[in-house]
Motif scaffolding. Structure first.
Motif, PDB file in Angstrom:
ATOM      1  N   ARG A 245     130.244 -11.234  -9.847  1.00 28.05           N
ATOM      2  CA  ARG A 245     128.869 -11.133 -10.362  1.00 28.05           C
ATOM      3  C   ARG A 245     127.854 -11.441  -9.270  1.00 28.05           C
ATOM      4  O   ARG A 245     126.802 -10.792  -9.177  1.00 28.05           O
ATOM      5  N   ASP A 246     128.147 -12.458  -8.446  1.00 29.48           N
ATOM      6  CA  ASP A 246     127.238 -12.788  -7.344  1.00 29.48           C
ATOM      7  C   ASP A 246     127.145 -11.627  -6.359  1.00 29.48           C
ATOM      8  O   ASP A 246     126.063 -11.303  -5.868  1.00 29.48           O
ATOM      9  N   ALA A 249     125.052  -8.835  -7.853  1.00 32.40           N
ATOM     10  CA  ALA A 249     123.620  -9.147  -7.785  1.00 32.40           C
ATOM     11  C   ALA A 249     123.079  -8.907  -6.376  1.00 32.40           C
ATOM     12  O   ALA A 249     121.968  -8.373  -6.207  1.00 32.40           O
ATOM     13  N   LYS A 250     123.885  -9.273  -5.354  1.00 32.17           N
ATOM     14  CA  LYS A 250     123.455  -9.050  -3.966  1.00 32.17           C
ATOM     15  C   LYS A 250     123.350  -7.554  -3.660  1.00 32.17           C
ATOM     16  O   LYS A 250     122.394  -7.103  -3.004  1.00 32.17           O
ATOM     17  N   ARG A 252     122.772  -5.119  -5.789  1.00 31.84           N
ATOM     18  CA  ARG A 252     121.592  -4.560  -6.476  1.00 31.84           C
ATOM     19  C   ARG A 252     120.320  -4.855  -5.686  1.00 31.84           C
ATOM     20  O   ARG A 252     119.418  -4.011  -5.609  1.00 31.84           O
ATOM     21  N   ARG A 253     120.240  -6.058  -5.109  1.00 32.89           N
ATOM     22  CA  ARG A 253     119.060  -6.396  -4.295  1.00 32.89           C
ATOM     23  C   ARG A 253     119.002  -5.521  -3.046  1.00 32.89           C
ATOM     24  O   ARG A 253     117.929  -5.064  -2.643  1.00 32.89           O
TER      25      ARG A 253
END
Length: 494
Positions: A245-246, A249-250, A252-253
Motif C-alpha cells: 500500500r505504501d 501511494a508513492k 500514484r504520487r
C-alpha cells in the motif's frame, strides 16, 4: 457420456485444435513484416535480445555468460469455459486464440488447451472437478509448467486449481500485466504498470505454511522464535500488505507529478492552435505501422500484442501545409484489466482532447466487430471522448476478406479502407484527415515589423495559403489564419 455432452466435447476439441494450429490474431506465419516507412527499427533488436528461448535451462551452473539474460520458454496449457451453442463456441475460439497470442507474446510455448461448456464457471476451481482432473493429466503428459485461464480468477479459484494440477496457474489479467511489464520503457509507463500489478497482487497475497503468519514486534513473555518475534504485532503478510500500500501511494504520487509536464505540452499545442489526431484501436491492429506510414516516425513495429505501450507524438502536415500532431496510443483488448485502465487513464486522456480520432481496426481479424466494441467500451470511460469525431480505419486491406470489409462498412457510419504495409488508401486517408481538421478562416493582409518574426513563422506553420513579402518597413503577411493569431498579427502591425 450423453450425446449432448459428446457434442459439446467435440466442439471444444475442434476449437482447441484450430487455436493450436494458428494461435493469435495476426499473420498466420507469425513473422513481423516491415515496410519502407518503418525506418531502421533499432528498438526491435533490443527487444528480441531479451526474448525467452526454447531448451534453455535457468539453472545457474548451466547458463553461459551469453545466455544469462535470457529466460527459459515457459510451456503452457490454456483453459476456458463457455456457455451456449455454436455462437458461444465461436466467441470462445476467438478469445482462446487471443489468449494463445498473449501467451506467445509473453514468452511462452502453447502446448495444449481445454475448453469446457457449462452453465457457469465452478466457484471452487473454475472448471468442474472432472475437467480439472483431466487438465491435471494433460499437464503431466505434455510436461507443461503453467496453466493459463481465459478469465480473471478469484484468489480462491487459483489456489484450488493449483492444488489439483500441481503447477503454476495464472489468469488472463496476470498474463496481460506481465506483457505490459516486459514492454514498458518510459519512466511513466513503468510506474503505471507497477501500480497496476500491485493493485492486482494485493488481494492475492498468499503464504505457505507459517511463512506469512509469523508475528514480529512486542516483547511479551512466552515461547516463540526469540526476541523480536513474539506478538502482539503484525504478521508477515500484514507487513507485506502495508508495504505494498505504501508503494502504491508513492507510485500514484509519482504519476501525478508526471502529469503536469504532459499537460504543459498539450496546452502549448492548443495555444499555438496545433490540432491533435489520436490513433486508437485494438492491440496489433497496425496503429504504429499507420503512424510510420503517415509521418516516417520509425517507431517500433512488431507482430505481437501490446508492442507499443508508451504514447508517441509526431508532427505531420496536410497537403496545404497545415501543421497537426499524430498520437499513437496503447492498444486495447477484450476484458482489459481495470487496473490497467485506471493506471493508464492519465495517458489515455490525450484521446479526449484530440480534434479527430482514427479508430484503427484489423480488417483481417476473424471477428473485427468484437474488437471495435471492446475499444469503444474502454474509450467510453475517457472524459470528452463523445465530442471527438471518429473515423474507422480498416487496416490490413491487403490480406482482409472483402466480405468482412463490406460488412463493417455497412455497420459503421464513416470508414476508410487502407493498408499501412502496402500504402493502399493512405493518400485518401490523408485527404480525409485534412478535411476534418479545423481550417483557418480569418483573412489577413498586414505588415509585421521585422522584430516579430515569430508571428510570421507561426503564420506559416499554422495558416493556410500564407504568402510573405519583405518590404522596407517589415514583412507583409497575406493568407488565412485562426482568430487568435490574426489578433496578434494585427496588434503587432499597429
Amino acid at each position: 457420456m450423453s450425446p449432448e455432452a459428446r457434442d459439446a466435447q467435440a466442439i471444444a476439441d475442434d476449437v482447441v485444435a484450430r487455436v493450436l494450429a494458428r494461435a493469435g490474431t495476426a499473420r498466420s506465419d507469425g513473422a513481423t513484416v516491415h515496410s519502407a516507412y518503418d525506418g531502421d527499427q533499432l528498438d526491435l533488436a533490443e527487444r528480441i535480445s531479451l526474448r525467452r528461448v526454447a531448451g534453455l535451462s535457468t539453472e545457474l551452473e548451466d547458463v553461459t555468460e551469453v545466455e544469462y539474460r535470457q529466460l527459459r520458454l515457459e510451456k503452457v496449457v490454456l483453459v476456458g469455459v463457455y456457455s451456449g451453442g455454436e455462437a458461444a463456441a465461436r466467441e470462445a475460439e476467438v478469445s482462446l486464440r487471443e489468449l494463445a497470442a498473449l501467451a506467445e507474446t509473453a514468452g511462452s510455448e502453447v502446448l495444449d488447451g481445454l475448453l469446457q461448456r457449462r452453465q457457469k464457471p465452478d466457484p471452487s476451481t473454475y472448471l468442474g472437478s472432472g475437467k480439472a482432473a483431466e487438465l491435471a493429466d494433460v499437464v503431466a503428459t505434455s510436461g507443461a509448467d503453467t496453466v493459463v485461464a481465459d478469465t480473471e480468477l478469484a484468489p480462491s479459484q487459483r489456489r484450488a486449481l493449483e492444488d489439483v494440477v500441481k503447477v503454476k496457474v495464472i489468469d488472463r489479467t496476470a498474463l496481460i500485466l506481465d506483457i505490459f511489464a516486459q514492454h514498458a520503457k518510459s519512466r511513466e509507463g513503468k510506474a503505471q504498470v507497477e501500480l497496476a500489478q500491485l493493485e492486482y497482487l494485493l488481494p492475492r497475497l498468499r503464504g505457505w505454511g507459517e511463512s506469512m503468519s509469523r508475528q514480529a514486534g512486542g516483547q511479551v513473555g512466552g515461547q516463540g522464535a526469540g526476541m523480536g518475534s513474539r506478538g502482539p504485532g503484525e504478521t508477515k503478510i500484514e507487513l507485506d500488505r502495508r508495504r505494498i500500500r505504501d508503494r502504491m501511494a508513492k507510485l500514484r504520487r509519482q504519476i501525478a507529478a508526471m502529469k503536469p509536464a504532459r499537460e504543459t505540452k498539450r496546452l502549448e499545442r492548443q495555444r499555438h492552435a496545433v490540432p491533435n489526431v489520436a490513433i486508437a484501436g485494438y492491440t496489433n491492429a497496425g496503429k504504429s505501422s499507420l503512424l510510420n506510414t503517415l509521418t516516417d516516425a520509425g517507431v517500433l513495429v512488431e507482430n505481437a500484442l501490446f508492442a507499443t505501450l508508451d504514447p508517441t507524438v509526431r508532427k505531420a502536415r496536410t497537403e496545404d501545409g497545415r501543421l497537426f500532431t499524430l498520437t499513437d496510443t496503447v492498444g486495447f483488448v477484450r476484458r482489459l484489466p481495470h487496473q490497467l485502465v485506471e493506471a493508464f487513464r492519465s495517458t489515455l486522456e490525450e484521446v479526449g482532447d484530440a480534434a479527430l480520432l482514427l479508430h484503427v481496426v484489423d480488417a483481417s481479424h476473424p471477428e473485427p466487430e468484437g474488437q471495435i466494441a471492446a475499444v469503444r467500451e474502454v474509450l467510453a470511460e475517457i472524459p470528452g471522448i463523445a465530442d471527438v469525431p471518429e473515423i474507422v480505419v480498416l487496416n490490413k486491406a491487403d490480406i482482409a476478406d472483402p466480405e468482412v470489409v463490406g460488412r463493417i462498412q455497412r455497420r459503421e457510419r464513416r470508414t476508410i479502407v487502407v493498408s499501412a504495409h502496402s500504402g493502399e488508401g493512405i493518400s485518401e486517408l490523408r485527404a480525409l484527415v485534412a478535411a476534418e481538421l479545423p481550417s483557418p478562416q480569418v483573412e489577413v493582409d498586414v505588415v509585421v515589423p521585422y522584430s516579430r518574426g515569430d508571428l510570421v513563422h507561426r503564420a506559416h506553420e499554422h495558416g493556410s495559403g500564407v504568402r510573405a513579402e519583405h518590404l522596407e518597413t517589415g514583412t507583409r503577411v497575406r493568407g488565412q489564419v485562426d482568430e487568435s493569431l490574426a489578433a496578434e498579427l494585427r496588434a503587432a502591425a499597429g
